[in-house]
Design a protein around this motif. Structure first.
Motif, PDB file in Angstrom:
ATOM      1  N   GLY A   1       0.906  -1.712  -0.042  1.00 24.58           N
ATOM      2  CA  GLY A   1      -0.197  -0.197  -0.031  1.00 24.58           C
ATOM      3  C   GLY A   1       1.355   1.324   0.156  1.00 24.58           C
ATOM      4  O   GLY A   1       2.148   1.235   0.552  1.00 24.58           O
ATOM      5  N   ARG A   2       0.115   2.463  -0.346  1.00 23.37           N
ATOM      6  CA  ARG A   2       1.161   3.085  -0.191  1.00 23.37           C
ATOM      7  C   ARG A   2       1.501   3.793   0.898  1.00 23.37           C
ATOM      8  O   ARG A   2       2.841   4.500   1.271  1.00 23.37           O
ATOM      9  CB  ARG A   2      -0.204   4.553  -0.252  1.00 23.37           C
ATOM     10  CG  ARG A   2      -0.257   6.123  -0.787  1.00 23.37           C
ATOM     11  CD  ARG A   2      -0.728   7.186  -0.419  1.00 23.37           C
ATOM     12  NE  ARG A   2      -1.305   7.348   0.039  1.00 23.37           N
ATOM     13  CZ  ARG A   2      -1.729   7.492   1.451  1.00 23.37           C
ATOM     14  NH1 ARG A   2       0.072   8.034   1.456  1.00 23.37           N
ATOM     15  NH2 ARG A   2      -2.806   7.734   2.603  1.00 23.37           N
ATOM     16  N   ARG A   3       1.280   3.569   2.289  1.00 21.81           N
ATOM     17  CA  ARG A   3       1.571   3.656   3.889  1.00 21.81           C
ATOM     18  C   ARG A   3       2.647   3.025   3.736  1.00 21.81           C
ATOM     19  O   ARG A   3       4.317   2.999   3.940  1.00 21.81           O
ATOM     20  CB  ARG A   3       1.008   3.443   4.129  1.00 21.81           C
ATOM     21  CG  ARG A   3      -0.404   4.387   4.352  1.00 21.81           C
ATOM     22  CD  ARG A   3      -1.019   4.340   5.686  1.00 21.81           C
ATOM     23  NE  ARG A   3      -2.279   5.232   6.054  1.00 21.81           N
ATOM     24  CZ  ARG A   3      -3.548   4.418   5.610  1.00 21.81           C
ATOM     25  NH1 ARG A   3      -3.851   3.223   5.197  1.00 21.81           N
ATOM     26  NH2 ARG A   3      -4.531   5.398   6.095  1.00 21.81           N
ATOM     27  N   GLU A   4       3.156   1.926   2.826  1.00 25.99           N
ATOM     28  CA  GLU A   4       4.244   1.542   3.324  1.00 25.99           C
ATOM     29  C   GLU A   4       5.595   1.911   2.177  1.00 25.99           C
ATOM     30  O   GLU A   4       6.338   1.501   2.845  1.00 25.99           O
ATOM     31  CB  GLU A   4       4.574  -0.361   2.783  1.00 25.99           C
ATOM     32  CG  GLU A   4       3.398  -1.239   3.718  1.00 25.99           C
ATOM     33  CD  GLU A   4       1.844  -0.974   4.149  1.00 25.99           C
ATOM     34  OE1 GLU A   4       1.173  -0.906   5.003  1.00 25.99           O
ATOM     35  OE2 GLU A   4       0.956  -0.375   3.055  1.00 25.99           O
ATOM     36  N   LEU A   5       4.750   2.329   0.692  1.00 24.07           N
ATOM     37  CA  LEU A   5       5.594   3.159   0.146  1.00 24.07           C
ATOM     38  C   LEU A   5       6.167   4.047   0.981  1.00 24.07           C
ATOM     39  O   LEU A   5       8.112   4.634   0.749  1.00 24.07           O
ATOM     40  CB  LEU A   5       5.268   3.095  -1.166  1.00 24.07           C
ATOM     41  CG  LEU A   5       5.029   2.295  -1.898  1.00 24.07           C
ATOM     42  CD1 LEU A   5       4.006   2.187  -2.946  1.00 24.07           C
ATOM     43  CD2 LEU A   5       6.480   0.997  -2.139  1.00 24.07           C
TER      44      LEU A   5
END
Length: 392
Positions: free
Chosen positions: A185-189
């Motif tokens: 997800g975006r948060r992990e990136l």
């Protein structure tokens, strides 16, 4: 008998106002009863004036549609007797307000807690020891295609939307090199690249290092001894800002600079931020480093190279001729030396230059904005010199 009945009526008349005040008035009373329905819960501190009925009787009244205060209510929520350790017997004002809105009431610790927005925290991703995280489409794509790094894992955004074609190309590239692909997800990136602009792509790989001039093999310069051979090297002295270093590498690569050499002391390393600022040029362009910049310049001058420095304020230079970059004629191998944005070239380096180049302004400049960004100024200087190669 009649006198007794009259006395009873007078007593009832006197008690009526007090009862009304105790039920919901604002006057003082010892038997003040709360305006909300009461239930007796086992384990309290003794009987209260507003809850004198046994718990079983109260439950019966509530289930029949009434309560101890005589007003019809609907019992909601769990049975207080079934809650272990509960000691409260009355609902507070908050419960009364809840009972007045839609008829839902709560007992003691049954008060609903305010809902908080639960934002999922990014899952921690363990990094391979000694690796770094590249981010951005151009750096990651060129790092995969050039094979100058050892890639470990490729991270792609789960729902790429309009970038699905680009993401599918990344998958093909990674598969060809045997690199595992992870959809995150975006948060992990964001966590992987510490909030920088990743464009939905991150690559875990080994870092790039500067090449040593002493250890590097001699470049294939062809007939560099010929007077017609034009070479230009860019030398950077103490460039510390990674954004400036990335922009310098991008301009040098675009305009045809043969080599970039940086001083090892007080200089920015080749980080993922530099690669992103260079739009991936760092992944295809060798960058060399030396721990003795002055000896390097002396050696190149002895080989017949012209060493040209740069300055923003010509009046501050002594003992070295200063000319406009428009007047410079490129007729031998040349080294252009660039200083950092704050201090420019050191005095020792200036004295090793044959000439100094300046960019003529297009108007009278206001004090405080008398110079250009170092990467912009270098782009102008390189273009004015490298364009002479194109004309020939």
């Amino acid at each position: 008998m009649e006198q007794a009945l009259r006395a009873l009526r007078r007593g009832a008349a006197r008690l009526a106002p007090a009862a009304r005040l105790g039920a919901g008035g604002h006057g003082p009373t010892r038997d003040r009863r709360p305006p909300w329905p009461c239930r007796l819960v086992g384990g309290g501190q003794g009987p209260s004036p507003g809850a004198q009925l046994p718990a079983a009787a109260l439950r019966g009244v509530a289930e029949a549609g009434g309560d101890a205060c005589g007003s019809p209510r609907t019992r909601v929520g769990p049975d207080p007797q079934s809650r272990p350790g509960s000691k409260a017997c009355e609902r507070g004002p908050r419960g009364a307000a809840a009972a007045g809105q839609g008829g839902r009431g709560w007992l003691g610790s049954d008060f609903p807690k305010p809902r908080r927005r639960l934002e999922g925290k990014p899952l921690p991703i363990e990094r391979t020891r000694g690796s770094e995280i590249l981010f951005g489409i151009a750096p990651c794509a060129l790092a995969l295609s050039q094979s100058r790094r050892d890639p470990f894992r490729l991270f792609l955004k789960e729902s790429a939307g309009s970038q699905r074609l680009v993401m599918s190309e990344f998958v093909l590239q990674a598969s060809a090199r045997g690199v595992p692909v992870h959809r995150v997800g975006r948060r992990e990136l964001d966590a992987l690249c510490r909030g920088r602009v990743h464009q939905g792509v991150c690559l875990e790989a080994t870092p790039l290092r500067f090449k040593s001039l002493e250890e590097a093999e001699k470049p294939d310069l062809g007939d560099e001894e010929s007077p017609n051979r034009q070479l230009v090297w860019l030398v950077l002295e103490q460039i510390q800002d990674p954004m400036n270093l990335g922009a310098l590498l991008r301009s040098a690569y675009f305009l045809g600079v043969d080599r970039v050499v940086t001083s090892q002391r007080n200089s920015c390393p080749l980080t993922p931020t530099v690669s992103k600022a260079s739009s991936g040029a760092m992944e295809v362009f060798d960058v060399y480093s030396t721990d003795d910049l002055r000896s390097f310049l002396k050696a190149k001058a002895a080989e017949g190279w012209e060493v040209v420095g740069t300055v923003s304020k010509p009046e501050e230079v002594e003992n070295v001729p200063v000319i406009s970059c428009l007047e410079f004629r490129w007729n031998k191998p040349t080294i252009i030396v660039i200083g950092n944005e704050g201090d420019g070239l050191s005095l020792e380096t200036q004295l090793l230059c044959h000439r100094m180049l300046a960019i003529p302004p297009g108007r009278a400049l206001h004090p405080g904005i008398e110079s250009l960004n170092v990467s912009v100024a270098t782009g102008i200087l390189l273009h004015s010199i490298c364009s002479q190669k194109l004309r020939q």
